[in-house]
Design a protein around this motif. Structure first.
Motif, short mmCIF file in Angstrom:
data_model
loop_
_atom_site.label_atom_id
_atom_site.label_comp_id
_atom_site.label_asym_id
_atom_site.label_seq_id
_atom_site.Cartn_x
_atom_site.Cartn_y
_atom_site.Cartn_z
N GLY A 174 0.79 -1.22 0.00
CA GLY A 174 0.00 0.00 0.00
C GLY A 174 0.83 1.27 0.00
O GLY A 174 0.28 2.35 -0.11
N ALA A 175 2.15 1.15 0.12
CA ALA A 175 2.98 2.35 0.14
C ALA A 175 3.07 2.93 -1.25
O ALA A 175 3.52 2.28 -2.17
CB ALA A 175 4.38 2.03 0.66
N ALA A 176 2.61 4.16 -1.41
CA ALA A 176 2.70 4.82 -2.71
C ALA A 176 3.57 6.06 -2.61
O ALA A 176 3.50 6.94 -3.43
CB ALA A 176 1.31 5.20 -3.20
N THR B 21 5.68 3.75 -7.14
CA THR B 21 6.34 2.53 -7.58
C THR B 21 7.58 2.22 -6.74
O THR B 21 8.70 2.17 -7.24
CB THR B 21 6.71 2.59 -9.08
OG1 THR B 21 7.60 3.68 -9.33
CG2 THR B 21 5.47 2.74 -9.94
N PRO B 22 7.40 2.01 -5.41
CA PRO B 22 8.56 1.75 -4.55
C PRO B 22 9.28 0.47 -4.97
O PRO B 22 8.68 -0.50 -5.41
CB PRO B 22 7.92 1.62 -3.16
CG PRO B 22 6.52 1.24 -3.41
CD PRO B 22 6.13 1.93 -4.67
N ASN B 23 10.58 0.51 -4.78
CA ASN B 23 11.45 -0.58 -5.19
C ASN B 23 11.44 -1.69 -4.13
O ASN B 23 11.61 -1.41 -2.95
CB ASN B 23 12.87 -0.01 -5.35
CG ASN B 23 13.81 -0.99 -5.98
OD1 ASN B 23 13.56 -2.18 -5.99
ND2 ASN B 23 14.90 -0.49 -6.52
N VAL B 24 11.26 -2.94 -4.54
CA VAL B 24 11.32 -4.06 -3.62
C VAL B 24 12.52 -4.96 -3.90
O VAL B 24 12.63 -6.05 -3.34
CB VAL B 24 10.01 -4.89 -3.65
CG1 VAL B 24 8.84 -4.05 -3.21
CG2 VAL B 24 9.77 -5.47 -5.04
N ASP B 25 13.42 -4.51 -4.76
CA ASP B 25 14.57 -5.32 -5.16
C ASP B 25 15.83 -4.95 -4.40
O ASP B 25 16.77 -5.75 -4.34
CB ASP B 25 14.85 -5.13 -6.66
CG ASP B 25 13.60 -5.19 -7.50
OD1 ASP B 25 12.77 -6.08 -7.23
OD2 ASP B 25 13.45 -4.36 -8.40
N THR B 26 15.88 -3.76 -3.85
CA THR B 26 17.08 -3.28 -3.18
C THR B 26 16.70 -2.56 -1.89
O THR B 26 15.56 -2.12 -1.73
CB THR B 26 17.87 -2.29 -4.08
OG1 THR B 26 17.06 -1.14 -4.32
CG2 THR B 26 18.27 -2.93 -5.39
N LEU B 27 17.66 -2.42 -1.00
CA LEU B 27 17.54 -1.48 0.11
C LEU B 27 18.37 -0.26 -0.26
O LEU B 27 19.54 -0.38 -0.66
CB LEU B 27 18.05 -2.08 1.41
CG LEU B 27 17.14 -3.07 2.14
CD1 LEU B 27 17.72 -3.42 3.50
CD2 LEU B 27 15.73 -2.53 2.30
N ASP B 28 17.77 0.90 -0.15
CA ASP B 28 18.41 2.13 -0.61
C ASP B 28 18.89 2.98 0.54
O ASP B 28 18.29 3.00 1.63
CB ASP B 28 17.44 2.95 -1.46
CG ASP B 28 16.97 2.19 -2.71
OD1 ASP B 28 17.52 1.09 -2.96
OD2 ASP B 28 16.09 2.69 -3.41
N SER B 29 19.96 3.70 0.30
CA SER B 29 20.48 4.70 1.24
C SER B 29 20.52 6.03 0.50
O SER B 29 21.06 6.12 -0.60
CB SER B 29 21.88 4.32 1.71
OG SER B 29 21.88 3.06 2.36
N HIS B 30 19.93 7.07 1.12
CA HIS B 30 19.82 8.37 0.46
C HIS B 30 20.41 9.45 1.37
O HIS B 30 20.35 9.35 2.59
CB HIS B 30 18.36 8.73 0.19
CG HIS B 30 17.65 7.74 -0.68
ND1 HIS B 30 17.96 7.56 -2.01
CD2 HIS B 30 16.63 6.88 -0.41
CE1 HIS B 30 17.16 6.63 -2.51
NE2 HIS B 30 16.35 6.20 -1.56
N THR C 100 -2.57 1.41 -10.39
CA THR C 100 -2.35 2.45 -11.39
C THR C 100 -1.78 3.74 -10.81
O THR C 100 -1.19 4.54 -11.54
CB THR C 100 -3.67 2.76 -12.13
OG1 THR C 100 -4.68 3.08 -11.16
CG2 THR C 100 -4.12 1.57 -12.96
N ASP C 101 -1.93 3.94 -9.48
CA ASP C 101 -1.36 5.14 -8.87
C ASP C 101 0.02 4.88 -8.27
O ASP C 101 0.57 5.74 -7.58
CB ASP C 101 -2.31 5.73 -7.82
CG ASP C 101 -2.58 4.78 -6.66
OD1 ASP C 101 -2.07 3.63 -6.70
OD2 ASP C 101 -3.28 5.18 -5.72
N GLY C 102 0.57 3.70 -8.53
CA GLY C 102 1.94 3.44 -8.11
C GLY C 102 2.12 2.76 -6.78
O GLY C 102 3.24 2.65 -6.28
N ALA C 103 1.04 2.27 -6.16
CA ALA C 103 1.16 1.56 -4.89
C ALA C 103 1.47 0.09 -5.14
O ALA C 103 1.11 -0.48 -6.18
CB ALA C 103 -0.13 1.68 -4.08
N LEU C 104 2.15 -0.53 -4.19
CA LEU C 104 2.40 -1.96 -4.29
C LEU C 104 1.09 -2.73 -4.25
O LEU C 104 0.13 -2.32 -3.62
CB LEU C 104 3.30 -2.43 -3.15
CG LEU C 104 4.80 -2.11 -3.31
CD1 LEU C 104 5.53 -2.39 -2.01
CD2 LEU C 104 5.40 -2.92 -4.44
#
Length: 474
Positions: free
Chosen positions: A89-91, A95-104, A395-399
């Motif tokens: 449900g996170a939008a 289109t959140p990424n589920v393939d990597t853990l990101d550091s920003h 369609t709004d980019g949520a998982l």
């Protein structure tokens, strides 16, 4: 600007006051033309031109705030590590990424250079990129990555503000930024919940410090804020915040950001148009008087153009994706704005490719009530040096909100191959059966879209010689 005469061409060609009077008598003068058309066009053009800068400035404010101490924020020159995959449900972000853990993190180079050290990922994919405030990639690991794994090598980089003429230690690579603000992203491959401990260990080896700390001339240490993006995200994503701005607020933010982030020397025409509209770096905005309707129409047009897939995007079989020019836009403002809007933080053609599809092979919207198959020929799997994935979103980019644990399917999964080496991916809300379960990608039960990610793509993924296959309804 060419302005049309209020007289017809025939009348204008006649000579003499008497003739003009007669012409006017036979042809009543038309109503005064709307002379605000140029305002509408220039507002729209300027919106597209300035969109990446306004979006990046909004993103920086949300991530850093005044001092980086609020929930979900981190101080400048600090990395914020994701510690868990985004929840269902996170939008935010879309289109959140589920393939990597990101550091920003946001780097501030105004006082001195900032040094970033990347560890050896030991065969695991690790990719990093740095963007300027116009969303241009000023450095990334893609081109120099391991040719077999696509992973970055261990290295140390110093990001330097314009005008800095000091010396760097040996074995520290210099990267010149166009302004004092830089956005840094490091992505590390994650193979599911059981793999998180190993990823977090690598995250802790990433170091971000001012040059004086790196050389030992000052005390300090690199820090990291923790927590996944879901429990600390701002109320609205930066893109939504920008979309909510009226013209005066939008161009005020643009004028403020231009003061510290000058455009490229290749942008004089765009700068002149802004000045025509009353938008100058660091000065109060003075949009044209008496043109509210034209300004509003231009703003709406600009928003629509930012969200529209540009004409030079690659398209095939219903999929669209950005090719060789991604990350380095020059004066292709439409491509730059769309990349910032649709794929914030986009790297270069060597970092990642992201085809997206919303329709099946018959042109109908993808919907979980149907069953689909994506057939990859044996020699036509996504061309990558690292790995590829396909993820469904609303369609709004949520998982996808499904009952299944699988949120994406990837080249790392134990996919079942056909006898000829080809691969069929089964896309549906309901299970296709036990035999096909290894190749099943669960979807929402409503309309949805698919995003394919190619990490460390090969050249054929961005030059158009490779095409993703159509989504066939069964």
């Amino acid at each position: 600007m060419i302005r049309k005469s209020l007289l017809s061409t025939a009348c204008a060609s006649l000579a003499g006051l008497a003739v003009l009077a007669g012409c006017a008598a036979n042809h009543p003068a038309p109503a005064p033309a709307d002379n605000h058309g140029w305002i509408k066009d220039e507002v729209a053009d300027s919106y597209v031109f300035g969109y990446p800068l306004v979006l990046m400035q909004t993103s920086r404010t949300a991530a850093v705030g005044d001092d980086g101490t609020q929930p979900g924020q981190a101080p400048v020159n600090t990395l914020r590590h994701e510690q868990a995959q985004p929840p269902v449900g996170a939008a935010n972000p879309p289109t959140p990424n589920v393939d990597t853990l990101d550091s920003h993190g946001w780097l501030d180079l105004s006082a001195e250079p900032v040094v970033v050290t990347l560890p050896d990922a030991r065969g695991r994919y690790l990719g990093a990129r740095a963007l300027d405030m116009w969303s241009n990639v000023i450095w990334s690991t893609g081109a120099d990555a391991n040719p077999r794994t696509g992973s970055a090598k261990a290295q140390t980089i110093a990001f330097v503000a314009p005008g800095w003429d000091g010396k760097l230690p040996k074995n520290v690579q210099r990267v010149d930024a166009s302004s004092a603000n830089v956005w840094l992203s490091v992505r590390i491959q994650s193979n599911g919940p059981r793999d998180l401990t190993a990823v977090k260990k690598l995250q802790r080896l990433i170091r971000v410090v001012p040059l004086s700390v790196y050389t030992g001339d000052a005390r300090g240490s690199s820090m990291a804020a923790h927590g996944g993006p879901a429990d600390t995200a701002p109320e609205a994503a930066p893109a939504a915040q920008v979309a909510a701005l009226d013209a005066n607020a939008y161009f005020t933010q643009l004028a403020d950001a231009l003061r510290d982030n000058p455009p490229s020397p290749d942008d004089p025409h765009a700068v002149k148009i802004l000045a025509d509209l009353g938008v100058k770096p660091g000065e109060p905005v003075k949009l044209p008087d008496g043109a509210a309707d034209a300004i509003a129409a231009g703003l709406a047009d600009g928003r629509a153009r930012v969200a529209a897939v540009p004409a030079n995007a690659l398209t095939a079989n219903g999929w669209s994706w950005l090719g060789d020019d991604i990350g380095h836009y020059s004066n292709d403002y439409a491509l730059r704005a769309y990349a910032a809007y649709a794929q914030p933080g986009s790297g270069t053609k060597d970092d990642e490719v992201r085809p997206t599809v919303t329709i099946d092979s018959d042109g109908q919207a993808l919907n979980g009530a149907n069953r689909y198959v994506i057939h990859f020929d044996a020699k036509a799997l996504p061309p990558v040096r690292a790995f590829w994935t396909i993820t469904p979103y609303t369609t709004d980019g949520a998982l996808a909100d499904t009952d299944e644990a699988r949120r994406s399917i990837s080249s790392h999964d134990r996919l079942r191959h056909n006898r000829d080496g080809s691969v069929d991916i089964y896309v549906s809300a309901n299970s296709p059966g036990k035999v096909r379960a290894s190749n099943w990608l669960p979807t929402p039960r409503s309309d949805f879209k698919l995003v394919m990610r190619l990490y460390a793509p090969k050249p054929q993924a961005t030059d158009g010689s490779w095409q993703p296959p159509a989504v066939e309804r069964q």
